[in-house]
Design a protein around this motif. Structure first.
Motif, PDB file in Angstrom:
ATOM      1  N   LYS A   1       0.802  -1.137   0.156  1.00  0.00           N
ATOM      2  CA  LYS A   1      -0.199   0.133   0.060  1.00  0.00           C
ATOM      3  C   LYS A   1       0.838   1.165  -0.098  1.00  0.00           C
ATOM      4  O   LYS A   1       0.388   2.256   0.179  1.00  0.00           O
ATOM      5  CB  LYS A   1      -1.104  -0.272   1.234  1.00  0.00           C
ATOM      6  N   LEU A   2       2.179   1.192   0.053  1.00  0.00           N
ATOM      7  CA  LEU A   2       2.984   2.395   0.134  1.00  0.00           C
ATOM      8  C   LEU A   2       2.697   3.013  -1.343  1.00  0.00           C
ATOM      9  O   LEU A   2       2.579   2.625  -2.376  1.00  0.00           O
ATOM     10  CB  LEU A   2       4.609   1.977   0.081  1.00  0.00           C
ATOM     11  N   PRO A   3       2.873   4.415  -1.128  1.00  0.00           N
ATOM     12  CA  PRO A   3       2.661   5.207  -2.303  1.00  0.00           C
ATOM     13  C   PRO A   3       3.559   4.950  -3.608  1.00  0.00           C
ATOM     14  O   PRO A   3       3.262   5.052  -4.774  1.00  0.00           O
ATOM     15  CB  PRO A   3       2.795   6.648  -1.965  1.00  0.00           C
ATOM     16  N   ALA A   4       4.865   4.412  -3.240  1.00  0.00           N
ATOM     17  CA  ALA A   4       5.773   4.060  -4.289  1.00  0.00           C
ATOM     18  C   ALA A   4       5.200   2.874  -4.908  1.00  0.00           C
ATOM     19  O   ALA A   4       5.747   2.515  -6.077  1.00  0.00           O
ATOM     20  CB  ALA A   4       6.968   4.272  -3.940  1.00  0.00           C
ATOM     21  N   VAL A   5       4.627   2.048  -4.252  1.00  0.00           N
ATOM     22  CA  VAL A   5       4.274   0.547  -4.607  1.00  0.00           C
ATOM     23  C   VAL A   5       2.817   0.670  -5.259  1.00  0.00           C
ATOM     24  O   VAL A   5       2.803  -0.014  -6.408  1.00  0.00           O
ATOM     25  CB  VAL A   5       4.326  -0.448  -3.677  1.00  0.00           C
TER      26      VAL A   5
END
Length: 160
Positions: free
Chosen positions: A129-133
């Motif tokens: 759920k990370l913004p980069a992922v």
């Protein structure tokens, strides 16, 4: 030409294509197999996401993907008939046949296949759920050489 000679010739040709920068790695039964991407496939599919190596899905899955391009995971990815035939034929020819991809994954999603889930079982729900992922389908977020079809753990960088 014997199978051995043909196989050797294919390896030499693949090495040359790699040297030219047009070959992409696909993992097959633990061996690295170099497979140049079909230019049409690269052009059409990589415009929106990683051009997944065809060995990541069995032929039946690729056939379903190509048959449903107007509803391609929530997007209209329709192509003209000639392009669908060209890409579909190439995907079917190079589809995965080895043990880990024999099964058709749920909803024809690589990220739901048994081998993908097993290879990524240590990745936490928070990481996905990370913004980069954003999602499991964003291979390039962690696999720094995914755009070249290389998903080796040596080239892995997990965003924080």
């Amino acid at each position: 030409m014997s199978y051995s000679s043909f196989s050797s010739a294919i390896r030499v040709l693949s090495g040359l294509l790699l040297a030219l920068g047009v070959a992409h790695a696909a993992l097959a039964d633990g061996d690295k197999r170099m497979l140049p991407l079909l230019p049409k496939y690269q052009q059409e599919c990589a415009a929106c996401h990683v051009a997944y190596p065809p060995g990541m899905l069995p032929a039946a899955s690729w056939q379903r993907v190509m048959a449903n391009l107007p509803k391609h995971y929530g997007t209209d990815a329709s192509l003209d008939e000639a392009t669908v035939k060209e890409i579909g034929t190439w995907l079917n020819t190079n589809a995965g046949t080895y043990k880990r991809v024999r099964e058709d994954p749920p909803q024809v999603r690589i990220t739901r296949s048994a081998w993908f889930v097993r290879k990524h079982d240590e990745v936490s729900a928070v990481t996905w759920k990370l913004p980069a992922v954003r999602s499991a389908s964003n291979c390039a977020a962690c696999h720094t050489t995914a755009d070249m079809g290389n998903f080796s753990e040596r080239n892995l960088r997990i965003p924080k």
